[in-house]
Design a protein around this motif. Structure first.
Motif, PDB file in Angstrom:
ATOM      1  N   GLY B  95       0.748  -1.272   0.083  1.00  0.00           N
ATOM      2  CA  GLY B  95       0.063  -0.052   0.150  1.00  0.00           C
ATOM      3  C   GLY B  95       0.702   1.241  -0.065  1.00  0.00           C
ATOM      4  N   VAL B  96       2.147   1.064  -0.230  1.00  0.00           N
ATOM      5  CA  VAL B  96       3.237   2.514  -0.058  1.00  0.00           C
ATOM      6  C   VAL B  96       4.180   2.261  -1.351  1.00  0.00           C
ATOM      7  CG1 VAL B  96       4.494   3.723   1.316  1.00  0.00           C
ATOM      8  CG2 VAL B  96       2.912   2.058   2.280  1.00  0.00           C
ATOM      9  N   GLU B  97       4.536   3.460  -1.979  1.00  0.00           N
ATOM     10  CA  GLU B  97       5.525   3.314  -2.663  1.00  0.00           C
ATOM     11  C   GLU B  97       6.457   4.488  -2.663  1.00  0.00           C
ATOM     12  OE1 GLU B  97       3.609   2.850  -6.528  1.00  0.00           O
ATOM     13  OE2 GLU B  97       2.986   4.923  -6.678  1.00  0.00           O
ATOM     14  N   LEU B  98       7.547   4.468  -3.199  1.00  0.00           N
ATOM     15  CA  LEU B  98       8.510   5.490  -2.926  1.00  0.00           C
ATOM     16  C   LEU B  98       8.415   6.222  -4.309  1.00  0.00           C
ATOM     17  CD1 LEU B  98      11.855   4.201  -1.221  1.00  0.00           C
ATOM     18  CD2 LEU B  98       9.824   5.106  -0.238  1.00  0.00           C
ATOM     19  N   THR B  99       8.218   7.348  -4.219  1.00  0.00           N
ATOM     20  CA  THR B  99       8.245   8.463  -5.267  1.00  0.00           C
ATOM     21  C   THR B  99       9.226   9.373  -5.537  1.00  0.00           C
ATOM     22  OG1 THR B  99       6.641   9.879  -4.147  1.00  0.00           O
ATOM     23  CG2 THR B  99       5.781   8.221  -5.618  1.00  0.00           C
ATOM     24  N   ALA B 100       9.490  10.052  -6.460  1.00  0.00           N
ATOM     25  CA  ALA B 100      10.659  10.913  -6.809  1.00  0.00           C
ATOM     26  C   ALA B 100      11.873  10.410  -6.146  1.00  0.00           C
ATOM     27  CB  ALA B 100      10.130  12.162  -6.236  1.00  0.00           C
ATOM     28  N   PRO B 101      12.194   9.166  -6.506  1.00  0.00           N
ATOM     29  CA  PRO B 101      13.566   8.597  -5.691  1.00  0.00           C
ATOM     30  C   PRO B 101      14.599   8.931  -6.118  1.00  0.00           C
ATOM     31  CG  PRO B 101      12.646   7.008  -6.990  1.00  0.00           C
ATOM     32  CD  PRO B 101      11.685   8.353  -7.195  1.00  0.00           C
ATOM     33  N   THR B 102      15.685   9.041  -5.428  1.00  0.00           N
ATOM     34  CA  THR B 102      17.235   8.943  -5.841  1.00  0.00           C
ATOM     35  C   THR B 102      17.567   7.569  -5.618  1.00  0.00           C
ATOM     36  OG1 THR B 102      17.838   9.724  -3.581  1.00  0.00           O
ATOM     37  CG2 THR B 102      17.679  11.469  -5.422  1.00  0.00           C
ATOM     38  N   VAL B 103      18.438   7.119  -6.285  1.00  0.00           N
ATOM     39  CA  VAL B 103      18.985   5.395  -6.198  1.00  0.00           C
ATOM     40  C   VAL B 103      20.690   5.602  -6.220  1.00  0.00           C
ATOM     41  CG1 VAL B 103      19.452   3.345  -7.226  1.00  0.00           C
ATOM     42  CG2 VAL B 103      17.121   4.744  -7.469  1.00  0.00           C
ATOM     43  N   ARG B 104      21.135   5.077  -5.261  1.00  0.00           N
ATOM     44  CA  ARG B 104      22.327   4.672  -5.165  1.00  0.00           C
ATOM     45  C   ARG B 104      22.853   3.137  -5.039  1.00  0.00           C
ATOM     46  NH1 ARG B 104      27.286   5.387  -1.116  1.00  0.00           N
ATOM     47  NH2 ARG B 104      25.772   4.835   0.445  1.00  0.00           N
ATOM     48  N   VAL B 105      23.887   2.768  -6.055  1.00  0.00           N
ATOM     49  CA  VAL B 105      24.245   1.323  -6.023  1.00  0.00           C
ATOM     50  C   VAL B 105      25.294   1.021  -5.030  1.00  0.00           C
ATOM     51  CG1 VAL B 105      25.045  -0.520  -7.845  1.00  0.00           C
ATOM     52  CG2 VAL B 105      23.310   1.350  -8.552  1.00  0.00           C
ATOM     53  N   LEU B 106      25.007   0.107  -4.271  1.00  0.00           N
ATOM     54  CA  LEU B 106      26.023   0.056  -3.158  1.00  0.00           C
ATOM     55  C   LEU B 106      27.079  -1.229  -3.864  1.00  0.00           C
ATOM     56  CD1 LEU B 106      24.385   0.064   0.193  1.00  0.00           C
ATOM     57  CD2 LEU B 106      25.474   1.923  -1.107  1.00  0.00           C
ATOM     58  N   SER B 107      26.512  -2.121  -4.555  1.00  0.00           N
ATOM     59  CA  SER B 107      27.235  -3.134  -4.901  1.00  0.00           C
ATOM     60  C   SER B 107      26.412  -3.795  -6.313  1.00  0.00           C
ATOM     61  CB  SER B 107      27.189  -4.299  -3.989  1.00  0.00           C
ATOM     62  OG  SER B 107      27.901  -5.442  -4.456  1.00  0.00           O
ATOM     63  N   GLN B 108      27.228  -3.736  -7.373  1.00  0.00           N
ATOM     64  CA  GLN B 108      26.518  -4.237  -8.596  1.00  0.00           C
ATOM     65  C   GLN B 108      26.688  -5.663  -8.605  1.00  0.00           C
ATOM     66  OE1 GLN B 108      26.848  -1.732 -12.052  1.00  0.00           O
ATOM     67  NE2 GLN B 108      26.631  -3.508 -13.552  1.00  0.00           N
ATOM     68  N   ALA B 109      25.720  -6.239  -8.846  1.00  0.00           N
ATOM     69  CA  ALA B 109      25.764  -7.635  -9.002  1.00  0.00           C
ATOM     70  C   ALA B 109      25.913  -8.311 -10.401  1.00  0.00           C
ATOM     71  CB  ALA B 109      24.447  -8.647  -8.580  1.00  0.00           C
ATOM     72  N   GLU B 110      26.375  -9.539 -10.667  1.00  0.00           N
ATOM     73  CA  GLU B 110      26.186 -10.108 -12.009  1.00  0.00           C
ATOM     74  C   GLU B 110      24.811 -10.659 -12.070  1.00  0.00           C
ATOM     75  OE1 GLU B 110      29.307 -13.084 -12.422  1.00  0.00           O
ATOM     76  OE2 GLU B 110      30.500 -12.091 -11.149  1.00  0.00           O
ATOM     77  N   ARG B 111      24.531 -11.013 -13.270  1.00  0.00           N
ATOM     78  CA  ARG B 111      23.075 -11.398 -13.611  1.00  0.00           C
ATOM     79  C   ARG B 111      23.014 -12.677 -13.110  1.00  0.00           C
ATOM     80  NH1 ARG B 111      19.579  -8.236 -15.494  1.00  0.00           N
ATOM     81  NH2 ARG B 111      21.234  -7.210 -16.792  1.00  0.00           N
ATOM     82  N   PRO B 112      22.034 -12.958 -12.091  1.00  0.00           N
ATOM     83  CA  PRO B 112      21.833 -13.976 -11.415  1.00  0.00           C
ATOM     84  C   PRO B 112      21.471 -15.421 -12.221  1.00  0.00           C
ATOM     85  CG  PRO B 112      20.512 -12.432 -10.044  1.00  0.00           C
ATOM     86  CD  PRO B 112      20.837 -11.799 -11.676  1.00  0.00           C
ATOM     87  N   PRO B 113      21.597 -16.630 -11.690  1.00  0.00           N
ATOM     88  CA  PRO B 113      21.674 -18.002 -12.847  1.00  0.00           C
ATOM     89  C   PRO B 113      20.137 -18.154 -12.828  1.00  0.00           C
ATOM     90  CG  PRO B 113      22.672 -18.461 -10.370  1.00  0.00           C
ATOM     91  CD  PRO B 113      22.521 -17.120 -10.751  1.00  0.00           C
ATOM     92  N   PHE B 114      19.405 -17.572 -11.919  1.00  0.00           N
ATOM     93  CA  PHE B 114      17.715 -17.925 -12.279  1.00  0.00           C
ATOM     94  C   PHE B 114      17.052 -16.485 -11.522  1.00  0.00           C
ATOM     95  CE2 PHE B 114      19.880 -20.888  -9.188  1.00  0.00           C
ATOM     96  CZ  PHE B 114      19.763 -20.239  -8.055  1.00  0.00           C
ATOM     97  N   ASP B 115      15.872 -16.324 -12.035  1.00  0.00           N
ATOM     98  CA  ASP B 115      15.291 -15.302 -11.498  1.00  0.00           C
ATOM     99  C   ASP B 115      14.413 -15.466 -10.173  1.00  0.00           C
ATOM    100  OD1 ASP B 115      15.544 -14.103 -13.920  1.00  0.00           O
ATOM    101  OD2 ASP B 115      13.762 -14.954 -14.883  1.00  0.00           O
TER     102      ASP B 115
END
Lengths: 446, 446
Positions: B95-115
C-alpha cells in the motif's frame, strides 16, 4: 535377563513427586521426593539423608531402625525415593525436612571417586575430567554449565528480538581455506573433507539471505596448543549483519548482546552465580572505545617499553587497557578498534581513512580478549584481490565468493566463544573447568 | 587496492534506514530504504524498482531520466539504496511506494543464474543447491529456513520452561560404538576419532547431572543412502529426562514439545507458512497411542497381507496408521509404542510386562515417522548384559557406563530431526529443499 525393578503396587499409589524447591509449599503433607543420595550422615539416634534433585536438596531424618538399615552403607549417588511428612524445621536446608520417611533405592551406586557433598571437589583437574559424568554433578561444576546455558538463551533471545534469523550451517566442509591454522581432516565417502573452524563464510553468505543471522554451534580447531584457554572443539556464538556503516555498528550490537547475555544469566542463574561467588561485570550505557594505536601508546607509556613496529597487543597490554577502562570509564568491557590489517583475516575490511588498519575490533572483558569482530569486505573484486594478494587462487573460494558475485551489502559480525565467556565470567583458571567434555591435544574421552 | 565506496557527505546526512514493512508508518516522509534489487520493470514512462530487505519488499517509481539511467540494465540482486517520498498507493505492494526517488548502487551484481522474483524458482534441485547462496534468497526457500528457526525456538523455549537445561556435548568422540551404522572418521592429532552420530550417550550422562536436558546441534551419519529423506549432516533436537515411569512420560513431553514448536511456528512464521501454503497439523489434546502389535494387525487387516514374523512397520503401514489416527482421532500425530526389541538400539529398555517388546515409541506425523524415543536402561548391570549380548566388551563403553555406575534414575528421551520436521511440515518432496547447505553422498559444497 534384565534386573530392572518393577513398580510395586504401593508405589503406583504413592503421592506425586515433589521437587526439593517445592517442599515449603507442602508443609504437613505426605510427599515423595526422588533424586541422588547427596549425603548420608549417621548419628547415634538418627540418620540424616540429603537427596539432591534438579532444584536443590531435601533432607530426611530417619529414626526408624528398619529404614536406617535400608540406607546404612548406601553409597552416595545412589538413586533414592523418599516418602515422608514435610515438616518445618528452620535448621534444615530450605527450612523443611522429611520426617518419618520410608526409603526405596531405585539404583544403587558404586562409591564415587570423590565426595560430591564437599563445598569444593577434592580432585585434580585431570581426575575431574576423567570422571566428568560424576564430577559434573558437583554444584560448582553444574553451576558453570547452567550459566553457559543462560548465556546462550540471552544471546539467542536478544538477537531474535533485533531481527536476526537463526541459521544452521554445515560443519563438514570441502576446503580448508578459511585461515592458516590447522583443520581436522575427515574421510568423507572416500573423499577428503574438513571440520569447519568457524561458520564465518556461511554466516556471511546468509547475510545475503536474511540480512541478520546468528548461529550457535560447535567449531573445531586442530591447533596443537596446550593452554588453559584453548579447546579443540568449542561452542561459537556467531552473529553477522548487513547494511552497516563501519565497525561501530557491529560493536554496538555486540556489546548489546553481551549485556543481554549477562542480564539473562543474572535473571535465570542467580543461585549459580552465588554458588560460584561471581560478581557480574559492570557494563555501562557507553562502553569505551579505543583505537589500537592509542591503546598501544598508552601501554607503552605505562610500561616504558619501545613498541616501534609492534602490531598486536600482548596479554599484558590488554590487562592495562582493561584496567584503564574500569578506572576511567567504570566499564569491565572495552572495545579496541583498528588492529593492523596484517593481524586480521583476509576478509576483513580496512579502515577507509587509514587502510593499514582494519575496520574491526576486539572486545576485552576484564582485560582479556573475549570477542573478535568487524566489518568484512563486501565487493566481489575486493575478495579476488585479497585472495590473490595471499598468493592463492580465487577459484578455491568459488562457493564462498558466489554470495559476493550476486550482491552483498556492507556487513560485519562477531563471534563469542561460549566456554571462554563462562570461564572469564566465573574466574575459572582453566577453560576445561567450565566445559562438560573438553577436547584437546590429549583428551578425546569421556 | 580496495574498491570500497566511501560514504559520501550526502549519505551521512541521509535519513535513517526504514525497513520495507515499516513504510506505512512513514507516509508523506522522505525515507531511505536499502536492500537487494528484487525486480526492475522498465515501462515507457516510468520504471518500477522493487527492493527486497529482511522484512519484505518496497516499490519505487522512477520517472526522472537521470535516475532511470542509474538503474537501467542493473542486474537483479544488486544492492541499492533508495531515498524518496513514502506515498500511499493501494496498487503498490504493502500500500506504499517511494516516489521521486534517488538511487545509489552499493554493490553491482552479476546477472543471477535464475530469476528470484518469480513465484517459484525455475531451476532443478541440483542447480538450486549448486547455487545455494543465491537460491536461498528466494522467498520460498527462505520461508522453509525461517520455519525451521521458529521450530528450534519453540523447542528450546518449551523445554526450558519445563525445567530442562540446555547442554553442548562433544561432536568429536573417541569410539564408534553407538550403533551399527557407519560413522565418519577424523584425524585427531595423529589419533583416530569419529564424528558423533547423535548425542545419545552424552545426553543420558547429563541426565545424571541435570535430570532434564536438551541439546540442539549437528549430527553426522556416514550412511551411503541416496534418498530424499537422508542427509549426512543434520540438526538434531534432542531431549532426555529422568525419573520417568515408562515411555508414556517421554511421549507426553515429546508431543507437548512438538505442539510448542508448531505454536511458535504459527506465531512467528505466519507469513512464511502462507508463502508455502502450509496448513498446520491438527494436534488434539489427546494424541492417540497404539501398540506396535495392534498397528501391525490393523495394517494387515487393511491390506490382507500376512505379517507373521514381521517386526517393523513399512512406510505403507505407517501411512495406514496415520490415516487411522486422523479419521478416528482427528490427529495428525500418532504415537506407536512397543516396537520389537530386536529393532531398537541396545540401550532401549524393554516393556517389563512383555520383554520382547520395547518400552519405546515412534511418533508418526501425517503417516511418516518423525520422532524416535523411549525409556532407556538405567542400571549398570543391564548395560553390561546388553552389550555382552551383542558380543561386545563393556570396556569399550567405559566412559558412557560411568554414569550408570554412579547412580542413574529411570529415564528416557527422544530426538527430532529438524530438517525432516520442516520437510514434512511444508510438504517438501526432498529434504534438501529445506536445508541451507545439504551434505550427502555426493555433495560437500557449497
Amino acid at each position: 535377563m534384565f534386573t530392572m525393578e518393577q513398580p510395586s503396587p504401593a508405589v503406583a499409589e504413592a503421592p506425586p513427586r515433589v521437587l526439593a524447591a517445592q517442599l515449603p509449599e507442602h508443609i504437613g503433607q505426605t510427599v515423595r521426593v526422588a533424586g541422588w543420595l547427596h549425603r548420608l550422615r549417621e548419628l547415634k539416634s538418627v540418620a540424616f539423608l540429603v537427596v539432591r534433585d534438579r532444584t536443590g536438596q531435601a533432607q530426611a531424618v530417619i529414626a526408624e531402625s528398619a529404614v536406617r538399615e535400608i540406607v546404612a552403607e548406601l553409597p552416595e549417588e545412589s538413586i533414592v525415593e523418599v516418602i515422608g511428612t514435610a515438616t518445618a524445621n528452620t535448621a534444615a536446608p530450605g527450612g523443611v525436612e522429611l520426617t518419618a520417611p520410608t526409603v526405596r533405592v531405585l539404583s544403587q551406586a558404586e562409591r564415587p571417586p570423590f565426595d560430591l557433598y564437599r563445598p569444593a571437589l577434592r580432585a585434580g583437574l585431570a581426575t575431574m575430567l576423567d570422571h566428568a559424568p560424576v564430577s559434573l554433578r558437583h554444584p560448582r561444576r553444574k553451576a558453570a554449565l547452567r550459566i553457559g546455558a543462560a548465556a546462550i538463551a540471552g544471546f539467542a533471545g536478544s538477537l531474535s528480538g533485533e531481527g536476526f534469523t537463526r541459521v544452521q550451517t554445515p560443519k563438514l566442509v570441502g576446503t580448508a581455506t578459511e585461515s592458516g591454522s590447522s583443520v581436522f581432516g575427515v574421510d568423507y565417502f572416500g573423499r577428503r573433507a574438513f571440520l569447519a573452524q568457524s561458520p564465518q563464510f556461511y554466516k556471511q553468505t546468509m547475510v545475503g539471505v536474511f540480512e541478520r543471522v546468528f548461529e550457535i554451534g560447535p567449531v573445531f580447531r586442530a591447533e596443537p596448543h596446550d593452554t588453559v584457554r584453548h579447546l579443540a572443539e568449542y561452542t561459537s556464538l556467531d552473529a553477522e549483519l548487513g547494511f552497516i556503516d563501519d565497525y561501530r555498528d557491529v560493536a554496538e550490537v555486540c556489546v548489546g548482546t553481551i549485556r543481554a547475555m549477562l542480564a539473562n544469566v543474572a535473571e535465570s542463574a542467580e543461585a549459580e552465580l552465588s554458588e560460584l561467588d561471581v560478581t557480574l561485570p559492570v557494563v555501562p550505557e557507553r562502553v569505551p572505545h579505543i583505537h589500537f594505536t592509542d591503546a598501544l601508546a598508552m601501554a607503552a607509556e605505562a610500561t616504558g617499553e619501545d613498541v616501534t613496529g609492534v602490531n598486536d597487543l600482548s596479554p599484558a597490554h590488554e590487562r592495562l587497557i582493561g584496567a584503564w577502562a574500569l578506572a576511567e570509564h567504570g566499564s569491565d568491557l572495552v572495545v579496541v578498534s583498528g588492529y593492523p590489517m596484517s593481524k586480521r583475516p583476509f576478509y576483513t575490511a580496512p579502515d577507509p581513512a587509514r587502510p593499514e588498519y582494519s575496520d574491526s575490533f576486539d572486545v576485552l572483558f576484564r582485560g582479556t580478549e573475549l570477542v573478535t569482530g568487524g566489518r568484512r569486505l563486501h565487493l566481489y573484486g575486493d575478495y579476488v584481490a585479497a585472495i590473490e594478494a595471499r598468493g592463492e587462487s580465487a577459484e578455491a573460494y568459488s562457493g564462498y565468493l558466489e554470495a559476493f558475485r550476486y550482491g552483498m551489502p556492507p556487513h560485519g559480525g562477531f563471534a563469542i566463544g561460549l566456554e571462554r565467556f563462562v570461564a572469564q565470567l566465573t574466574g575459572a583458571s582453566n577453560i576445561r573447568e567450565v566445559t562438560a567434555f573438553p577436547r584437546d591435544l590429549h583428551r578425546l574421552t569421556p
